[in-house]
Design a protein around this motif. Structure first.
Motif, mmCIF file in Angstrom:
data_model
loop_
_atom_site.group_PDB
_atom_site.id
_atom_site.type_symbol
_atom_site.label_atom_id
_atom_site.label_comp_id
_atom_site.label_asym_id
_atom_site.label_seq_id
_atom_site.Cartn_x
_atom_site.Cartn_y
_atom_site.Cartn_z
ATOM 1 N N ASP A 185 14.434 6.909 -16.356
ATOM 2 C CA ASP A 185 13.714 7.141 -17.602
ATOM 3 C C ASP A 185 13.402 5.802 -18.258
ATOM 4 O OD1 ASP A 185 16.108 6.242 -18.729
ATOM 5 O OD2 ASP A 185 16.803 8.258 -19.255
ATOM 6 N N GLU A 186 13.063 5.823 -19.542
ATOM 7 C CA GLU A 186 12.640 4.606 -20.227
ATOM 8 C C GLU A 186 13.785 3.619 -20.478
ATOM 9 O OE1 GLU A 186 13.927 7.631 -23.182
ATOM 10 O OE2 GLU A 186 12.596 7.618 -21.430
ATOM 11 N N THR A 187 15.036 3.996 -20.161
ATOM 12 C CA THR A 187 16.157 3.064 -20.315
ATOM 13 C C THR A 187 16.439 2.281 -19.030
ATOM 14 O OG1 THR A 187 17.890 4.623 -19.599
ATOM 15 C CG2 THR A 187 17.221 4.697 -21.923
ATOM 16 N N GLN A 246 6.464 6.527 -7.019
ATOM 17 C CA GLN A 246 5.781 7.256 -8.087
ATOM 18 C C GLN A 246 6.660 7.364 -9.337
ATOM 19 O OE1 GLN A 246 4.852 11.305 -7.100
ATOM 20 N NE2 GLN A 246 3.828 11.719 -9.046
ATOM 21 N N ILE A 247 7.928 7.714 -9.149
ATOM 22 C CA ILE A 247 8.831 7.934 -10.280
ATOM 23 C C ILE A 247 9.051 6.655 -11.063
ATOM 24 C CG2 ILE A 247 11.238 8.472 -10.864
ATOM 25 C CD1 ILE A 247 11.135 10.490 -8.468
ATOM 26 N N THR A 248 9.278 5.542 -10.372
ATOM 27 C CA THR A 248 9.522 4.277 -11.076
ATOM 28 C C THR A 248 8.272 3.808 -11.798
ATOM 29 O OG1 THR A 248 9.103 3.103 -8.983
ATOM 30 C CG2 THR A 248 11.404 3.490 -9.601
ATOM 31 N N ARG A 249 7.129 3.975 -11.165
ATOM 32 C CA ARG A 249 5.887 3.534 -11.808
ATOM 33 C C ARG A 249 5.635 4.329 -13.089
ATOM 34 N NH1 ARG A 249 2.379 3.606 -7.595
ATOM 35 N NH2 ARG A 249 2.505 1.351 -7.282
ATOM 36 N N GLU A 250 5.864 5.627 -13.040
ATOM 37 C CA GLU A 250 5.632 6.461 -14.226
ATOM 38 C C GLU A 250 6.595 6.119 -15.354
ATOM 39 O OE1 GLU A 250 5.976 10.400 -12.710
ATOM 40 O OE2 GLU A 250 3.953 10.433 -11.846
ATOM 41 N N VAL A 262 25.251 -0.113 -14.285
ATOM 42 C CA VAL A 262 24.669 0.330 -13.019
ATOM 43 C C VAL A 262 25.096 1.777 -12.795
ATOM 44 C CG1 VAL A 262 24.600 -0.002 -10.519
ATOM 45 C CG2 VAL A 262 24.708 -1.994 -12.043
ATOM 46 N N GLN A 263 24.149 2.618 -12.457
ATOM 47 C CA GLN A 263 24.432 4.030 -12.176
ATOM 48 C C GLN A 263 24.057 4.337 -10.728
ATOM 49 O OE1 GLN A 263 22.239 6.835 -14.592
ATOM 50 N NE2 GLN A 263 22.809 8.579 -13.320
ATOM 51 N N TRP A 264 24.991 4.956 -9.993
ATOM 52 C CA TRP A 264 24.719 5.351 -8.614
ATOM 53 C C TRP A 264 24.374 6.835 -8.564
ATOM 54 C CZ3 TRP A 264 28.580 1.939 -9.921
ATOM 55 C CH2 TRP A 264 28.474 0.645 -9.372
ATOM 56 N N LEU A 323 16.909 11.426 -8.419
ATOM 57 C CA LEU A 323 16.214 10.193 -8.788
ATOM 58 C C LEU A 323 15.318 10.424 -9.995
ATOM 59 C CD1 LEU A 323 15.595 7.230 -8.023
ATOM 60 C CD2 LEU A 323 13.754 8.106 -6.576
ATOM 61 N N ARG A 324 14.595 11.521 -9.980
ATOM 62 C CA ARG A 324 13.690 11.838 -11.089
ATOM 63 C C ARG A 324 14.461 12.005 -12.401
ATOM 64 N NH1 ARG A 324 8.790 13.452 -10.065
ATOM 65 N NH2 ARG A 324 9.389 14.386 -8.061
ATOM 66 N N ALA A 325 15.634 12.620 -12.310
ATOM 67 C CA ALA A 325 16.439 12.846 -13.516
ATOM 68 C C ALA A 325 17.046 11.554 -14.047
ATOM 69 C CB ALA A 325 17.545 13.844 -13.199
#
Length: 421
Positions: A209-211, A239-243, A193-195, A204-206
């Motif tokens: 990712d795919e992991t 948007q970020i999670t969907r992408e 888990v990463q906070w 959040l955007r950074a």
């Protein structure tokens, strides 16, 4: 032998049980506190008072003292104490059908699930899972999101949560909870888990990712002192999670069911999963996980998760009564107006340096007074409030509270703050 005992015997047994409680209720708070310490595990410390009765927005202790309940059982008592409709619905359902296990269903379970899907604007194919509490709902959500595991070549093993998040005390939910002192004594917890900084879109955007299998977000961080996340941030999270192919979970355990003046604080953003509890049952234990979209219901199949008591007919009847009362009495508009009035009044008090919140979930920060001392002074003066840290007071009263009732706190606060300085 008949299926039911003789009515005379039933009456005598009921009278005996009631008499046992009534007898204890005649004791002083000090005597009851002593018996509490000798019989209950001390995970909550020493109770502040022994409460014996409630009506509307007030409760009374064993010594006969009255208190204005400005915490609502920590955002639970949506309709206040002893609400006649809620009591009637619970009693009627219990007398009709109380518990059947989840080998079966009931009309109240189906009706509440359909109502939650309706008020959450869930798309076709969405489904509901019922539990008994917020931490159980978050456990279910965590299990569901772990199934978004990617592939052997590209596994998704990471979960993103926010700094200062609180998602519960069971091991899975605790693994998402930020405060180190809650987690450390029970390590090792479910890992990876990463906070990240709450409210920071670029962070959040950074991080996503795919992991990443999922992102857990409280639209308002209640235990952190009622810290609001902007509508822009929630929309960006969607948007970020969907992408990235990650699942988005909104924890609305404290903020849902009208607490903020809308049924859900995250609306109109639709996540993949939403968790509810607290105010849903108006004081009767119930939790829920709403899974949005047919594509997300595939993550949990028969046998993957379960609960003995979750979704029992009585809890679901209570949830229905709460929702219908909110709608019938136009409580959402009342909550918005009353909450706004409260924050305006708090902002005018000299020794308060910050006020924030939405609806009837409000926090204020003190310039120099000590928040836990203020809680104690307020209790002695007949007000139940809560400190989230040394500087911050949280208020989450019943949604039916009036400005007249809140005004008694506003009038008393300057002297209470002085006493706590």
């Amino acid at each position: 032998m008949s299926e039911h005992a003789d009515p005379t015997t039933d009456s005598a047994l009921a009278g005996s049980a009631a008499a046992e409680v009534a007898g204890l209720s005649q004791l002083s708070s000090a005597a009851l506190a002593d018996r509490y310490s000798n019989s209950l595990l001390g995970v909550f410390g020493t109770p502040q008072r022994v409460l014996v009765r409630g009506s509307g927005c007030h409760v009374w202790d064993a010594d006969g003292n009255q208190y204005l309940d400005l915490l609502g059982g920590i955002a639970v008592n949506t309709l206040g104490h002893g609400h006649p409709l809620l009591a009637s619905v619970i009693s009627s359902q219990l007398a009709t059908l109380g518990h059947v296990s989840n080998f079966f269903t009931s009309p109240s379970q189906i009706a509440l699930a359909e109502k939650l899907l309706e008020i959450s604007a869930a798309p076709a194919g969405s489904k509901v899972f019922f539990a008994n509490s917020g931490t159980e709902a978050n456990e279910a959500a965590l299990k569901l999101t772990r199934r978004n595991a990617g592939t052997a070549d590209a596994p998704r093993t990471k979960v993103i949560a926010l700094e200062h998040a609180f998602h519960g005390r069971t091991l899975g939910a605790l693994s998402l909870t930020y405060k180190e002192k809650y987690r450390a004594p029970f390590a090792p917890l479910p890992e990876n888990v990463q906070w990240i900084e709450a409210g920071n879109i670029e962070a959040l955007r950074a991080a996503v990712d795919e992991t990443v299998s999922a992102v857990f977000i409280e639209p308002i961080q209640g235990e952190a002192g009622v810290r609001l996340l902007s509508a822009e941030y929630l929309a960006a999270a969607r948007q970020i999670t969907r992408e990235a192919g990650a699942l988005l979970v909104f924890d609305e355990v404290q903020t849902g069911m009208g607490r903020t003046g809308s049924f859900f604080a995250s609306a109109p953003v639709i996540p993949d999963v939403m968790t509810l509890a607290k105010g849903l049952g108006g004081g009767f234990p119930i939790g829920a996980m709403i899974v949005f979209g047919e594509e997300n219901t595939k993550w949990l199949a028969p046998g993957d998760h379960g609960t003995t008591f979750g979704g029992n007919p009585v809890a679901c009847a209570a949830g229905l009564a709460v929702i219908h009362t909110i709608e019938a009495q136009n409580l959402l508009a009342h909550v918005r107006a009353t909450g706004q009035w409260l924050r305006e009044q708090l902002a005018g008090i000299e020794d308060i340096c910050a006020v924030r919140g939405a609806g009837l979930l409000t926090a204020f920060e003190l310039v120099s007074a000590n928040a836990p001392k203020l809680v104690a002074a307020a209790l002695d003066a007949g007000f139940i409030v809560n400190a989230t840290d040394e500087q911050t007071i949280r208020l989450a009263p019943p949604l039916v509270i009036t400005t007249e009732q809140l005004g008694t706190l506003i009038a008393a606060l300057p002297q209470l703050i002085s006493a706590a300085s």
